[in-house]
Design a protein around this motif. Structure first.
Motif, mmCIF file in Angstrom:
data_model
loop_
_atom_site.group_PDB
_atom_site.id
_atom_site.type_symbol
_atom_site.label_atom_id
_atom_site.label_comp_id
_atom_site.label_asym_id
_atom_site.label_seq_id
_atom_site.Cartn_x
_atom_site.Cartn_y
_atom_site.Cartn_z
ATOM 1 N N VAL A 6 2.488 1.971 -13.880
ATOM 2 C CA VAL A 6 1.676 1.772 -12.682
ATOM 3 C C VAL A 6 2.311 0.666 -11.838
ATOM 4 C CG1 VAL A 6 -0.578 1.061 -11.835
ATOM 5 C CG2 VAL A 6 -0.416 2.495 -13.862
ATOM 6 N N THR A 7 2.511 0.963 -10.571
ATOM 7 C CA THR A 7 3.041 -0.028 -9.645
ATOM 8 C C THR A 7 1.868 -0.806 -9.064
ATOM 9 O OG1 THR A 7 4.866 1.429 -9.105
ATOM 10 C CG2 THR A 7 4.416 -0.352 -7.567
ATOM 11 N N VAL A 8 1.950 -2.128 -9.154
ATOM 12 C CA VAL A 8 0.854 -2.969 -8.698
ATOM 13 C C VAL A 8 1.224 -3.610 -7.361
ATOM 14 C CG1 VAL A 8 -0.581 -4.968 -9.244
ATOM 15 C CG2 VAL A 8 0.169 -3.443 -11.069
ATOM 16 N N TYR A 9 0.364 -3.389 -6.396
ATOM 17 C CA TYR A 9 0.523 -3.989 -5.078
ATOM 18 C C TYR A 9 -0.624 -4.955 -4.839
ATOM 19 C CZ TYR A 9 3.683 -0.150 -3.869
ATOM 20 O OH TYR A 9 4.712 0.738 -3.830
ATOM 21 N N PHE A 10 -0.336 -5.977 -4.062
ATOM 22 C CA PHE A 10 -1.396 -6.820 -3.529
ATOM 23 C C PHE A 10 -1.248 -6.747 -2.017
ATOM 24 C CE2 PHE A 10 -2.656 -10.872 -1.589
ATOM 25 C CZ PHE A 10 -4.016 -10.828 -1.886
ATOM 26 N N ALA A 11 -2.344 -6.529 -1.341
ATOM 27 C CA ALA A 11 -2.315 -6.483 0.121
ATOM 28 C C ALA A 11 -3.509 -7.253 0.659
ATOM 29 C CB ALA A 11 -2.357 -5.041 0.613
ATOM 30 N N ALA A 12 -3.259 -8.005 1.695
ATOM 31 C CA ALA A 12 -4.325 -8.765 2.342
ATOM 32 C C ALA A 12 -4.043 -8.847 3.834
ATOM 33 C CB ALA A 12 -4.411 -10.173 1.757
ATOM 34 N N ARG A 42 -5.355 -4.248 13.020
ATOM 35 C CA ARG A 42 -6.006 -4.516 14.309
ATOM 36 C C ARG A 42 -7.520 -4.570 14.182
ATOM 37 N NH1 ARG A 42 -1.444 -1.474 16.855
ATOM 38 N NH2 ARG A 42 -0.310 -3.102 17.964
ATOM 39 N N GLU A 43 -8.074 -3.804 13.232
ATOM 40 C CA GLU A 43 -9.520 -3.851 13.007
ATOM 41 C C GLU A 43 -9.961 -5.226 12.508
ATOM 42 O OE1 GLU A 43 -10.533 -0.654 10.345
ATOM 43 O OE2 GLU A 43 -9.793 0.859 11.750
ATOM 44 N N ALA A 44 -9.055 -5.950 11.844
ATOM 45 C CA ALA A 44 -9.383 -7.283 11.317
ATOM 46 C C ALA A 44 -9.183 -8.379 12.354
ATOM 47 C CB ALA A 44 -8.519 -7.581 10.095
ATOM 48 N N ALA A 45 -8.583 -8.056 13.486
ATOM 49 C CA ALA A 45 -8.271 -9.062 14.507
ATOM 50 C C ALA A 45 -9.532 -9.625 15.138
ATOM 51 C CB ALA A 45 -7.386 -8.456 15.592
ATOM 52 N N VAL A 46 -9.433 -10.881 15.516
ATOM 53 C CA VAL A 46 -10.503 -11.555 16.234
ATOM 54 C C VAL A 46 -9.974 -11.843 17.638
ATOM 55 C CG1 VAL A 46 -11.973 -13.604 16.316
ATOM 56 C CG2 VAL A 46 -11.361 -12.589 14.103
ATOM 57 N N ASP A 47 -10.562 -11.187 18.638
ATOM 58 C CA ASP A 47 -10.169 -11.407 20.039
ATOM 59 C C ASP A 47 -8.670 -11.231 20.280
ATOM 60 O OD1 ASP A 47 -12.816 -12.021 20.695
ATOM 61 O OD2 ASP A 47 -12.520 -14.129 20.179
ATOM 62 N N ASP A 48 -8.070 -10.208 19.716
ATOM 63 C CA ASP A 48 -6.638 -9.909 19.898
ATOM 64 C C ASP A 48 -5.718 -11.038 19.452
ATOM 65 O OD1 ASP A 48 -7.054 -7.352 20.791
ATOM 66 O OD2 ASP A 48 -7.009 -7.886 22.918
ATOM 67 N N ASP A 49 -6.217 -11.934 18.606
ATOM 68 C CA ASP A 49 -5.363 -12.990 18.061
ATOM 69 C C ASP A 49 -4.452 -12.408 16.988
ATOM 70 O OD1 ASP A 49 -6.240 -15.041 19.676
ATOM 71 O OD2 ASP A 49 -7.801 -15.707 18.291
ATOM 72 N N THR A 50 -3.601 -13.238 16.450
ATOM 73 C CA THR A 50 -2.624 -12.842 15.445
ATOM 74 C C THR A 50 -3.291 -12.334 14.169
ATOM 75 O OG1 THR A 50 -1.092 -14.509 16.256
ATOM 76 C CG2 THR A 50 -0.686 -13.667 14.049
ATOM 77 N N VAL A 51 -2.755 -11.239 13.660
ATOM 78 C CA VAL A 51 -3.145 -10.726 12.347
ATOM 79 C C VAL A 51 -1.862 -10.505 11.561
ATOM 80 C CG1 VAL A 51 -4.224 -8.854 11.035
ATOM 81 C CG2 VAL A 51 -5.191 -9.555 13.217
ATOM 82 N N LEU A 52 -1.864 -10.962 10.320
ATOM 83 C CA LEU A 52 -0.745 -10.742 9.422
ATOM 84 C C LEU A 52 -1.198 -9.804 8.311
ATOM 85 C CD1 LEU A 52 0.494 -14.426 8.949
ATOM 86 C CD2 LEU A 52 1.301 -12.737 10.625
ATOM 87 N N ALA A 53 -0.487 -8.705 8.155
ATOM 88 C CA ALA A 53 -0.704 -7.830 7.006
ATOM 89 C C ALA A 53 0.347 -8.240 5.984
ATOM 90 C CB ALA A 53 -0.545 -6.371 7.399
ATOM 91 N N LEU A 54 -0.105 -8.649 4.821
ATOM 92 C CA LEU A 54 0.788 -9.099 3.763
ATOM 93 C C LEU A 54 0.748 -8.089 2.627
ATOM 94 C CD1 LEU A 54 -0.433 -12.808 3.614
ATOM 95 C CD2 LEU A 54 1.444 -11.882 4.975
ATOM 96 N N ILE A 55 1.910 -7.663 2.172
ATOM 97 C CA ILE A 55 2.009 -6.720 1.064
ATOM 98 C C ILE A 55 3.017 -7.279 0.072
ATOM 99 C CG2 ILE A 55 2.582 -4.374 0.336
ATOM 100 C CD1 ILE A 55 2.044 -3.470 3.219
ATOM 101 N N GLU A 56 2.663 -7.213 -1.196
ATOM 102 C CA GLU A 56 3.568 -7.697 -2.237
ATOM 103 C C GLU A 56 3.544 -6.696 -3.391
ATOM 104 O OE1 GLU A 56 4.256 -12.030 -3.978
ATOM 105 O OE2 GLU A 56 2.274 -11.241 -4.476
ATOM 106 N N GLN A 57 4.706 -6.413 -3.935
ATOM 107 C CA GLN A 57 4.789 -5.559 -5.104
ATOM 108 C C GLN A 57 5.325 -6.361 -6.276
ATOM 109 O OE1 GLN A 57 7.418 -2.162 -4.969
ATOM 110 N NE2 GLN A 57 7.071 -1.747 -7.122
ATOM 111 N N GLU A 58 4.451 -6.692 -7.191
ATOM 112 C CA GLU A 58 4.809 -7.320 -8.471
ATOM 113 C C GLU A 58 5.975 -8.299 -8.400
ATOM 114 O OE1 GLU A 58 5.546 -3.600 -10.512
ATOM 115 O OE2 GLU A 58 3.639 -3.825 -11.544
ATOM 116 N N ASP A 59 5.998 -9.154 -7.449
ATOM 117 C CA ASP A 59 7.060 -10.146 -7.282
ATOM 118 C C ASP A 59 8.436 -9.536 -7.053
ATOM 119 O OD1 ASP A 59 5.152 -12.128 -7.609
ATOM 120 O OD2 ASP A 59 5.515 -12.311 -9.759
#
Length: 179
Positions: A6-12, A42-59
Motif C-alpha cells: 500500500v502506498t501511503v500519501y499525506f495531503a493537506a 481553490r475551495e479552501a481559499a479565503v478571499d482568493d489568498d494563497t493556498v498550498l496543496a501539499l502532497i507527500e509520499q512516504e518520505d
C-alpha cells in the motif's frame, strides 16, 4: 498500490488568511487530474489568498502546488523521477514536463513532424514516449520566496519534509493538527 504494498500519501491544504494559516486534511480519492487538485485547493481559499496543496509520499518525494485566485498553479516536486512513478506525483510531473494526461507530449498530437500524411515517424514517436523524467527537483524553486522559504531551503528538505516546511512557514501546529 504497487507490488502488493500500500502506498501511503499525506495531503493537506494550507490556506493563507489575514490571521495566519488554516490547514485542512484532504482526501485525494477523487483527484484524477491537476484540475481536480486545483479545484479542491481553490475551495479552501479565503478571499482568493494563497493556498498550498501539499502532497507527500512516504518520505520518497513531496510536492507543493501553489494557487493564488484564478492564476495558473505554480508547482514544485522534490524528486521528479520518484513522483512520476506514483499516480498523484505523475499529475504534477506531467504538468511540469508539458505532457498530456495520457502521458504524451502536447506537441506530438499536433502532427507537426513534417511528413506529408501527418503521421509521425516511428522513431520520433518512440523517442518522445521514452523521454526520461529527470531525477531530483523539478518546478518552481521560488514559489515560496515571498514567505521567506528560498531555493536553498526547498532543496535542503528531506525526510519529513512537510513538517520542516510547515516550521519554515510558521504553521507547524496547524499542519500537525490535520496529520
Amino acid at each position: 498500490m504497487t507490488s502488493g504494498r500500500v502506498t501511503v500519501y499525506f495531503a493537506a491544504l494550507l490556506a493563507r488568511t489575514e490571521d495566519g494559516w488554516q490547514a485542512s486534511d484532504t482526501e485525494l480519492d477523487d483527484v484524477e487530474t491537476l484540475a481536480d487538485l486545483t479545484d479542491l485547493a481553490r475551495e479552501a481559499a479565503v478571499d482568493d489568498d494563497t493556498v498550498l496543496a501539499l502532497i507527500e509520499q512516504e518520505d520518497a518525494w513531496f510536492g507543493i502546488v501553489r494557487l493564488e485566485g484564478e492564476d495558473d498553479p505554480r508547482i514544485y516536486v522534490s524528486d521528479a523521477a520518484a513522483a512520476a512513478r506514483s499516480s498523484y506525483g505523475a499529475l504534477l510531473t506531467d504538468e511540469l514536463l508539458g505532457r498530456d494526461e495520457d502521458g504524451t507530449d502536447e506537441l506530438d498530437s499536433l502532427d507537426l513532424d513534417g511528413t506529408e500524411d501527418g503521421e509521425p515517424e516511428p522513431d520520433d514517436a518512440d523517442a518522445a514516449a521514452e523521454e526520461p523524467v529527470p531525477h531530483g527537483p523539478l518546478g518552481d524553486l521560488a514559489l515560496l520566496a515571498d514567505f521567506e522559504v528560498g531555493e536553498k531551503d526547498l532543496l535542503s528538505l528531506d525526510g519529513d519534509a512537510l513538517t520542516a516546511l510547515a516550521d519554515m512557514l510558521g504553521c507547524t501546529d496547524v499542519l500537525e493538527a490535520v496529520r
